[in-house]
Design a protein around this motif. Structure first.
Motif, PDB file in Angstrom:
ATOM      1  N   ASP A 176       0.863  -1.195   0.000  1.00 23.12           N
ATOM      2  CA  ASP A 176       0.000   0.000   0.000  1.00 23.12           C
ATOM      3  C   ASP A 176       0.889   1.231   0.000  1.00 23.12           C
ATOM      4  O   ASP A 176       1.668   1.441   0.933  1.00 23.12           O
ATOM      5  CB  ASP A 176      -0.888  -0.059   1.252  1.00 23.12           C
ATOM      6  CG  ASP A 176      -1.934   1.038   1.344  1.00 23.12           C
ATOM      7  OD1 ASP A 176      -2.076   1.825   0.392  1.00 23.12           O
ATOM      8  OD2 ASP A 176      -2.618   1.088   2.397  1.00 23.12           O
ATOM      9  N   HIS A 178      -2.464   2.279   9.160  1.00 25.02           N
ATOM     10  CA  HIS A 178      -3.065   1.026   9.630  1.00 25.02           C
ATOM     11  C   HIS A 178      -2.057  -0.107   9.554  1.00 25.02           C
ATOM     12  O   HIS A 178      -1.170  -0.099   8.698  1.00 25.02           O
ATOM     13  CB  HIS A 178      -4.282   0.690   8.746  1.00 25.02           C
ATOM     14  CG  HIS A 178      -3.991   0.802   7.268  1.00 25.02           C
ATOM     15  ND1 HIS A 178      -3.587  -0.277   6.518  1.00 25.02           N
ATOM     16  CD2 HIS A 178      -3.998   1.871   6.434  1.00 25.02           C
ATOM     17  CE1 HIS A 178      -3.383   0.135   5.267  1.00 25.02           C
ATOM     18  NE2 HIS A 178      -3.619   1.442   5.178  1.00 25.02           N
ATOM     19  N   THR A 226       1.252   0.963   7.767  1.00 28.01           N
ATOM     20  CA  THR A 226       1.469   2.101   6.875  1.00 28.01           C
ATOM     21  C   THR A 226       1.609   3.364   7.707  1.00 28.01           C
ATOM     22  O   THR A 226       1.094   3.465   8.817  1.00 28.01           O
ATOM     23  CB  THR A 226       0.300   2.315   5.900  1.00 28.01           C
ATOM     24  OG1 THR A 226      -0.828   2.835   6.621  1.00 28.01           O
ATOM     25  CG2 THR A 226      -0.089   1.028   5.182  1.00 28.01           C
ATOM     26  N   GLU A 272       0.848   7.354   6.580  1.00 34.52           N
ATOM     27  CA  GLU A 272       0.277   8.010   5.406  1.00 34.52           C
ATOM     28  C   GLU A 272      -0.333   9.365   5.744  1.00 34.52           C
ATOM     29  O   GLU A 272      -1.532   9.586   5.570  1.00 34.52           O
ATOM     30  CB  GLU A 272      -0.753   7.096   4.744  1.00 34.52           C
ATOM     31  CG  GLU A 272      -1.764   6.429   5.670  1.00 34.52           C
ATOM     32  CD  GLU A 272      -2.727   5.511   4.905  1.00 34.52           C
ATOM     33  OE1 GLU A 272      -3.415   5.982   4.010  1.00 34.52           O
ATOM     34  OE2 GLU A 272      -2.765   4.294   5.219  1.00 34.52           O
ATOM     35  N   GLU A 311       2.377   7.990   1.309  1.00 34.50           N
ATOM     36  CA  GLU A 311       2.201   6.764   2.106  1.00 34.50           C
ATOM     37  C   GLU A 311       3.275   5.737   1.778  1.00 34.50           C
ATOM     38  O   GLU A 311       3.527   5.443   0.610  1.00 34.50           O
ATOM     39  CB  GLU A 311       0.828   6.139   1.795  1.00 34.50           C
ATOM     40  CG  GLU A 311       0.602   4.779   2.462  1.00 34.50           C
ATOM     41  CD  GLU A 311      -0.802   4.213   2.256  1.00 34.50           C
ATOM     42  OE1 GLU A 311      -1.444   4.561   1.238  1.00 34.50           O
ATOM     43  OE2 GLU A 311      -1.240   3.423   3.107  1.00 34.50           O
TER      44      GLU A 311
HETATM   45 CO    CO Z   1      -3.007   2.729   3.652  1.00 31.79          CO
END
Ligand code: CO
Ligand code: MF3
Ligand code: CO
Length: 270
Positions: free
Chosen positions: A117, A180, A211, A213, A244
């Motif tokens: 991500d 998260h 992450t 972000e 991120e």
């Molecule tokens: Co994310």
């Protein structure tokens, strides 16, 4: 799920992954990051955000990977594309980019069950001075957070590092969205806040994946979600930026899973 990669949960419900899991996360993160490298040349005035998303979708397919966002809570696209005062979760569509627009493109892919991500900022045409300042501060704030990632520090230390840096530049940190945990799932504990007090929150341990972000606004931090139930915008219509990375905690710091091999993470690479 593979028993060997289940690891254990901390008292805060945060999964601790083993060494092999890092390799899986690097493969997923590298694909997400390469896709963001590849779209860079197409970010120009006149292009639609739907066309950018179509290219992302095709690259995910081409790699034999899966988009994590298509079908997620009813979302139907391979990316979120958030232009100007859109904070996050912008839906790709047929609106054309204009000269000077800034945009965040956020891609999450699944490779062999692992999630990668990452998001970064782009500019269509000429970057204004104030947008450049916003993008630079947001980028550097993410790295202030990353520098705080090491065993013994807490999630509050990460949030504090980001908030202190952003507010020293007279910009504001969005409170309504957070980073998260991720790994074999998209969104797992903990909520990674981009503001906070030193020493608060769960302690970081080797094997945690999450992450960071941060979303940063030139004006006030408040956001609202539009009637499409996804698009989050600044209430005061001020410009917003976000970067991120997906990271894994090591014995003495962290590894970044979503580094750009082509060094295109920051828009001034061009
Ligand atoms: Co994310
Ligand atoms: N990639 C986003 C994140 O950073 C989540 C997007 S969910 C979607 O967590 F459904 F809006 F795509
Ligand atoms: Co994302």
């Amino acid at each position: 799920m593979d028993e060997r990669n289940k690891g254990r949960l901390t008292k805060d419900g945060i999964r601790i992954y083993d060494r092999e899991a890092f390799a899986g996360m690097h493969r997923a993160g590298a694909l997400a990051s390469r896709i963001l490298d590849e779209i860079a040349p197409m970010i120009e005035p006149g292009v639609t955000t739907a066309a950018i998303d179509a290219s992302i979708n095709a690259q995910v397919d081409e790699a034999g990977a899966t988009s994590a966002t298509i079908g997620y809570k009813g979302y139907q696209h391979a990316s979120c594309i958030s232009v100007n005062h859109v904070v996050c979760h912008g839906i790709p569509g047929d609106k054309r980019l204009k000269d000077g627009d800034i945009l965040n493109v956020d891609v999450t892919v699944i490779v062999d069950g692992w999630y990668g991500d990452t998001s970064r900022m782009y500019v269509a045409g000429k970057l204004s001075r104030k947008a450049e300042r916003l993008i630079q501060v947001t980028h550097d704030a993410l790295f202030k957070g990353i520098e705080a990632v090491r065993p013994g520090n807490t999630f509050g230390d990460i949030g504090h590092a980001i908030q202190a840096y952003v507010e020293a530049h007279r910009m504001s940190v969005v409170r309504d969205f957070c980073g998260h945990g991720l790994g074999r799932v998209f969104h797992a504990p903990p909520n990674v806040l981009h503001y906070g007090r030193p020493g608060t929150g769960p302690e970081l341990e080797p094997g945690m994946f999450f992450t960071i972000e941060p979303m940063v606004n030139l004006g006030r931090p408040e956001t609202k979600v539009l009637s499409d139930d996804w698009t989050a915008v600044t209430r005061d219509k001020s410009l917003s930026a976000q970067f991120e990375h997906s990271v894994g905690v090591t014995e003495d710091g962290c590894e970044l899973f979503t580094l750009s091999a082509a060094d295109k993470f920051h828009p001034t690479w061009a």
